[in-house]
Write a protein that holds these residues in place. Structure first.
Motif, PDB file in Angstrom:
ATOM      1  N   LEU A   1       0.812  -1.217   0.000  1.00 57.81           N
ATOM      2  CA  LEU A   1       0.000   0.000   0.000  1.00 57.81           C
ATOM      3  C   LEU A   1       0.849   1.273   0.000  1.00 57.81           C
ATOM      4  N   PHE A   2       2.107   1.162   0.390  1.00 56.18           N
ATOM      5  CA  PHE A   2       2.949   2.350   0.452  1.00 56.18           C
ATOM      6  C   PHE A   2       3.472   2.760  -0.925  1.00 56.18           C
ATOM      7  N   VAL A   3       3.384   1.874  -1.907  1.00 59.49           N
ATOM      8  CA  VAL A   3       3.791   2.238  -3.268  1.00 59.49           C
ATOM      9  C   VAL A   3       2.849   3.297  -3.843  1.00 59.49           C
ATOM     10  N   PRO A   4       1.520   3.059  -3.860  1.00 63.44           N
ATOM     11  CA  PRO A   4       0.641   4.136  -4.350  1.00 63.44           C
ATOM     12  C   PRO A   4       0.662   5.371  -3.456  1.00 63.44           C
ATOM     13  N   LEU A   5       0.904   5.198  -2.161  1.00 64.94           N
ATOM     14  CA  LEU A   5       0.978   6.365  -1.285  1.00 64.94           C
ATOM     15  C   LEU A   5       2.136   7.267  -1.705  1.00 64.94           C
ATOM     16  N   LEU A   6       3.288   6.673  -1.969  1.00 66.39           N
ATOM     17  CA  LEU A   6       4.424   7.459  -2.442  1.00 66.39           C
ATOM     18  C   LEU A   6       4.089   8.164  -3.753  1.00 66.39           C
TER      19      LEU A   6
END
Length: 411
Positions: A178-183
């Motif tokens: 989930l941190f990939v799209p957040l970045l």
């Protein structure tokens, strides 16, 4: 960003005691999950089948991808006792980094004289989870540190370094996806792309060590898809994935417990068990799907709304950690070290005249962090079957998004 407040002497002594205690406690212990971790690394280096039964005739670490062995490979070359001490030192170093990251992230939210108090309280309320993770040799603190390091590097405009940290996290524990799209939404697209590229490279490296035999990867992918889409959480999972246990505090287990019907064998484990609504499987799956979708949509909307405001980054990162715990099909107690950023934000909001953070923290401490040593096994099972930890994670997710939405920046 304001200068980072230096540590006070009492906090430095406190952390020295904590680190020494954690390392010694883990280093002298026998067995624990670290034994399986080391075997995982040995099998990868030997090019062996990764999930063959081990010790207790159970498949070895089915939820972990073969690339997890890359992290354990250097430690597997050591004698097991030496590996335990080395891994414990890495865990302690990860904890120190997490607290240092929070010190920097909270610099514009907490007055300098309160910073160490906030960090000490954060460590205190999260102590149960830290103890669980470090005692057996888990990698959750390390994974938390990797994700936070990725955000620190991306914030400092070092996308390749950020991608290396997050890519390593993805390769060893894909729950951080989930941190990939957040970045990307926060404007760090190069870091997001590098993280996927690094994770893919590490996966290919693990495949090369397995002599390009895709059997282990196929088994893990098939088991992961089957486990993640399994409607009846009480049924025996395929390919040796972990069966249901009350310790699993993810959202789907909580929904199944309260909306569906708990099998008699599991209900009998809980004293004074109160049955749920008794809904059929289709109803349970529908409720679970709607709730999961709602959490994702609300989080995405909050991230998009505040994507250009730097002060929103910490609460959005904290909320994403909480969301990952809720949506993951496995959320053991040790996994909840990922809530340390949420705890830091909670105590940062506490100040004279603002009581709600103390009410939330007190309620959480009273219901979510009591161990079996204090409550006894019967009460522990009652608390776990009530999914109070899940409710606490959901509450912290909501608070983090609210803090991100209002963008409070106060000293």
């Amino acid at each position: 960003m304001p200068p980072v407040t230096p540590r006070s002497r009492w906090f430095s002594w406190l952390m020295a005691v904590v680190v020494c205690a954690l390392v010694v406690r883990a280093g002298v212990r026998d067995r624990g999950v670290i034994t399986d971790h080391l075997e995982f690394g040995r099998r990868l280096l030997a090019g062996a089948e990764m999930y063959e039964p081990y010790l207790e005739d159970k498949p070895l670490h089915p939820p972990y991808p073969p690339s997890f062995g890359l992290m354990m490979a250097p430690f597997s070359l050591l004698h097991e006792r030496s590996a335990r001490w080395a891994w414990a030192c890495l865990q302690a170093g990860a904890l120190l980094y997490v607290l240092a990251w929070l010190r920097r992230a909270l610099a514009d939210r907490v007055a300098p004289h309160r910073t160490d108090v906030v960090l000490a309280l954060t460590l205190g309320i999260g102590a149960r989870f830290v103890l669980r993770d470090t005692h057996g040799g888990g990698g959750n603190l390390i994974n938390l540190a990797l994700v936070l390091a990725a955000f620190a590097a991306s914030r400092d405009r070092r996308p390749l370094r950020a991608g290396c940290w997050l890519g390593l996290s993805l390769a060893t524990k894909p729950v951080s996806i989930l941190f990939v799209p957040l970045l990307a939404v926060l404007g760090r697209r190069r870091a997001a792309v590098w993280s996927v590229a690094v994770a893919g490279t590490l996966a290919l490296l693990s495949l090369a060590l397995l002599r390009f035999d895709t059997g282990s990867w196929q088994r893990w992918l098939q088991g992961t898809v089957a486990y993640g889409t399994q409607g009846d959480v009480f049924a025996t999972p395929a390919l040796g994935f972990p069966p249901f246990t009350w310790m699993n505090q993810c959202l789907r287990c909580a929904v199944a417990r309260f909306v569906g019907e708990v099998p008699a064998a599991y209900a009998a484990q809980v004293p004074h068990f109160l049955p749920g609504l008794g809904g059929d499987l289709a109803t349970v799956v529908a409720v679970r799907s709607v709730l999961s979708g709602l959490l994702l949509v609300v989080t995405a909307a909050a991230v998009w709304r505040r994507r250009r405001e730097p002060d929103a980054e910490l609460p959005l990162v904290a909320a994403t950690f909480a969301l990952s715990l809720l949506l993951s099909p496995i959320s053991w107690k040790a996994h909840h070290v990922a809530l340390l950023p949420s705890f830091g934000l909670l105590f940062a909001a506490a100040r004279p005249g603002i009581r709600w953070p103390w009410i939330v923290a007190g309620s959480y401490a009273a219901t979510c962090v009591l161990g079996e040593e204090l409550t006894g096994k019967a009460v522990k099972q009652l608390l776990q079957s009530s999914y109070l930890v899940t409710a606490g994670t959901l509450a912290l997710w909501g608070i983090d998004l609210w803090r991100g939405a209002i963008g409070a920046r106060r000293r």
